[in-house]
Design a protein around this motif. Sequence first.
Motif, PDB file in Angstrom:
ATOM      1  N   THR A   1      31.338   9.843  26.810  1.00 31.99           N
ATOM      2  CA  THR A   1      32.143  10.342  27.922  1.00 31.99           C
ATOM      3  C   THR A   1      33.040   9.228  28.443  1.00 31.99           C
ATOM      4  N   PRO A   2      34.204   9.571  29.010  1.00 32.94           N
ATOM      5  CA  PRO A   2      35.102   8.519  29.509  1.00 32.94           C
ATOM      6  C   PRO A   2      34.615   7.845  30.787  1.00 32.94           C
ATOM      7  N   SER A   3      33.734   8.492  31.529  1.00 39.50           N
ATOM      8  CA  SER A   3      33.237   7.913  32.773  1.00 39.50           C
ATOM      9  C   SER A   3      32.229   6.813  32.481  1.00 39.50           C
ATOM     10  N   PRO A   4      32.258   5.714  33.240  1.00 41.76           N
ATOM     11  CA  PRO A   4      31.264   4.661  33.034  1.00 41.76           C
ATOM     12  C   PRO A   4      29.874   5.037  33.517  1.00 41.76           C
ATOM     13  N   ASN A   5      29.766   6.133  34.278  1.00 40.00           N
ATOM     14  CA  ASN A   5      28.480   6.468  34.900  1.00 40.00           C
ATOM     15  C   ASN A   5      27.979   7.875  34.605  1.00 40.00           C
ATOM     16  N   SER A   6      28.825   8.881  34.708  1.00 43.69           N
ATOM     17  CA  SER A   6      28.337  10.261  34.667  1.00 43.69           C
ATOM     18  C   SER A   6      27.706  10.621  33.333  1.00 43.69           C
ATOM     19  N   GLY A   7      28.115   9.949  32.252  1.00 40.66           N
ATOM     20  CA  GLY A   7      27.531  10.243  30.954  1.00 40.66           C
ATOM     21  C   GLY A   7      26.051   9.922  30.874  1.00 40.66           C
TER      22      GLY A   7
ATOM     23  N   TRP B   1      47.684  11.942  46.149  1.00 44.41           N
ATOM     24  CA  TRP B   1      46.395  11.258  46.226  1.00 44.41           C
ATOM     25  C   TRP B   1      46.262  10.106  45.241  1.00 44.41           C
ATOM     26  N   GLU B   2      47.321   9.728  44.544  1.00 43.91           N
ATOM     27  CA  GLU B   2      47.212   8.694  43.513  1.00 43.91           C
ATOM     28  C   GLU B   2      46.600   7.400  44.041  1.00 43.91           C
ATOM     29  N   HIS B   3      47.121   6.884  45.158  1.00 38.26           N
ATOM     30  CA  HIS B   3      46.646   5.591  45.651  1.00 38.26           C
ATOM     31  C   HIS B   3      45.239   5.702  46.240  1.00 38.26           C
ATOM     32  N   ALA B   4      45.058   6.625  47.183  1.00 38.60           N
ATOM     33  CA  ALA B   4      43.736   6.775  47.813  1.00 38.60           C
ATOM     34  C   ALA B   4      42.694   7.188  46.783  1.00 38.60           C
ATOM     35  N   GLY B   5      43.086   8.065  45.865  1.00 35.78           N
ATOM     36  CA  GLY B   5      42.147   8.517  44.844  1.00 35.78           C
ATOM     37  C   GLY B   5      41.703   7.400  43.935  1.00 35.78           C
ATOM     38  N   LYS B   6      42.618   6.503  43.582  1.00 33.72           N
ATOM     39  CA  LYS B   6      42.266   5.391  42.707  1.00 33.72           C
ATOM     40  C   LYS B   6      41.271   4.460  43.393  1.00 33.72           C
ATOM     41  N   VAL B   7      41.499   4.162  44.660  1.00 29.99           N
ATOM     42  CA  VAL B   7      40.577   3.292  45.401  1.00 29.99           C
ATOM     43  C   VAL B   7      39.197   3.942  45.510  1.00 29.99           C
ATOM     44  N   ALA B   8      39.174   5.221  45.870  1.00 24.58           N
ATOM     45  CA  ALA B   8      37.892   5.921  46.015  1.00 24.58           C
ATOM     46  C   ALA B   8      37.153   5.995  44.687  1.00 24.58           C
ATOM     47  N   ALA B   9      37.883   6.268  43.608  1.00 30.63           N
ATOM     48  CA  ALA B   9      37.243   6.387  42.303  1.00 30.63           C
ATOM     49  C   ALA B   9      36.656   5.062  41.846  1.00 30.63           C
ATOM     50  N   ARG B  10      37.381   3.965  42.053  1.00 35.28           N
ATOM     51  CA  ARG B  10      36.869   2.659  41.639  1.00 35.28           C
ATOM     52  C   ARG B  10      35.645   2.262  42.469  1.00 35.28           C
ATOM     53  N   ALA B  11      35.701   2.530  43.768  1.00 34.60           N
ATOM     54  CA  ALA B  11      34.549   2.214  44.618  1.00 34.60           C
ATOM     55  C   ALA B  11      33.328   3.023  44.195  1.00 34.60           C
ATOM     56  N   ASP B  12      33.538   4.295  43.903  1.00 36.58           N
ATOM     57  CA  ASP B  12      32.435   5.152  43.477  1.00 36.58           C
ATOM     58  C   ASP B  12      31.859   4.675  42.146  1.00 36.58           C
ATOM     59  N   ASP B  13      32.730   4.254  41.236  1.00 35.08           N
ATOM     60  CA  ASP B  13      32.253   3.730  39.945  1.00 35.08           C
ATOM     61  C   ASP B  13      31.340   2.525  40.147  1.00 35.08           C
ATOM     62  N   VAL B  14      31.758   1.602  40.997  1.00 38.23           N
ATOM     63  CA  VAL B  14      30.978   0.380  41.216  1.00 38.23           C
ATOM     64  C   VAL B  14      29.635   0.705  41.874  1.00 38.23           C
ATOM     65  N   LEU B  15      29.659   1.556  42.894  1.00 40.28           N
ATOM     66  CA  LEU B  15      28.435   1.864  43.629  1.00 40.28           C
ATOM     67  C   LEU B  15      27.450   2.683  42.802  1.00 40.28           C
ATOM     68  N   ASN B  16      27.936   3.348  41.753  1.00 36.82           N
ATOM     69  CA  ASN B  16      27.066   4.186  40.934  1.00 36.82           C
ATOM     70  C   ASN B  16      26.597   3.513  39.648  1.00 36.82           C
ATOM     71  N   LEU B  17      27.020   2.289  39.397  1.00 28.53           N
ATOM     72  CA  LEU B  17      26.659   1.649  38.132  1.00 28.53           C
ATOM     73  C   LEU B  17      25.143   1.615  37.918  1.00 28.53           C
ATOM     74  N   LEU B  18      24.405   1.127  38.880  1.00 29.41           N
ATOM     75  CA  LEU B  18      22.952   1.064  38.744  1.00 29.41           C
ATOM     76  C   LEU B  18      22.273   2.416  38.974  1.00 29.41           C
ATOM     77  N   PRO B  19      22.631   3.181  40.018  1.00 24.47           N
ATOM     78  CA  PRO B  19      21.955   4.459  40.233  1.00 24.47           C
ATOM     79  C   PRO B  19      22.083   5.439  39.067  1.00 24.47           C
ATOM     80  N   ALA B  20      23.238   5.486  38.403  1.00 27.77           N
ATOM     81  CA  ALA B  20      23.408   6.413  37.285  1.00 27.77           C
ATOM     82  C   ALA B  20      22.451   6.079  36.154  1.00 27.77           C
ATOM     83  N   ARG B  21      22.278   4.808  35.883  1.00 31.35           N
ATOM     84  CA  ARG B  21      21.372   4.388  34.815  1.00 31.35           C
ATOM     85  C   ARG B  21      19.911   4.561  35.229  1.00 31.35           C
ATOM     86  N   LEU B  22      19.629   4.366  36.506  1.00 31.16           N
ATOM     87  CA  LEU B  22      18.282   4.613  37.004  1.00 31.16           C
ATOM     88  C   LEU B  22      17.947   6.104  36.906  1.00 31.16           C
TER      89      LEU B  22
END
Length: 219
Positions: free
Chosen positions: A139-145, A96-117
């Motif tokens: 936390t290492p995550s840009p959003n979940s923290g 899952w290295e390749h697909a997982g990396k794409v999914a994780a980056r997309a999720d990070d971008v889409l959650n930038l504003l909602p996580a802070r909201l």
Amino acid sequence: MLSVRLLLTEVAAVETALVQGVEPGRAALARIVSRDASNLSPDEVREAALESLSENLSDSVVAPLFWYVVAGLPGATVYRFSNTADACWGYRTPRWEHAGKVAARADDVLNLLPARLTAALLLPDPRRWRDLRHQAARTPSPNSGWPMAALALAGDLRLRKRGSWVLHDTGATPGPTHLRDALRRVRRTALAAAVAGALAARAVHLLHLRHDPPPEGER
């Protein structure tokens, strides 16, 4: 696109299981987290449940509502696909290295504003947002923290992941009462997010009508 009731039910089930012993509590926790729960103490089981509660308030409630307001049902659907793909594929394994990396980056971008909201909804006092930023950065995550730190500060609780990070280390060790209080807080926050999302979606709809009214026969 939303899963408020399931989130609250599964987290409440962790505390119910802990009454029977740590092993049932670990088994209930394993249903909602990806970390290894087999050697967690009862305190750590509760902490992990609270972390999942706050993070999924963002992932399963606030973020879908946010993207629904921005782009309608297609926006909410694309967000949920990205978030679910990250949960299923976002692991560093040969398969899952390749697909997982794409999914994780997309999720990070889409959650930038909602996580802070989400964090702002959980901790609405602006005077505490500087501390919120400081705690979220642990936390290492840009959003979940963000939602996790907000819940920790709002409830004056310590949350931690063994060997990785600690949020609000001067807070109380979560107990049964703290978990029930957190569930009520998240339920109220989810309701507030739903009302705000409905009002925002209505405002966007009316704005579109003002700029692009339908033909006379379709009004």
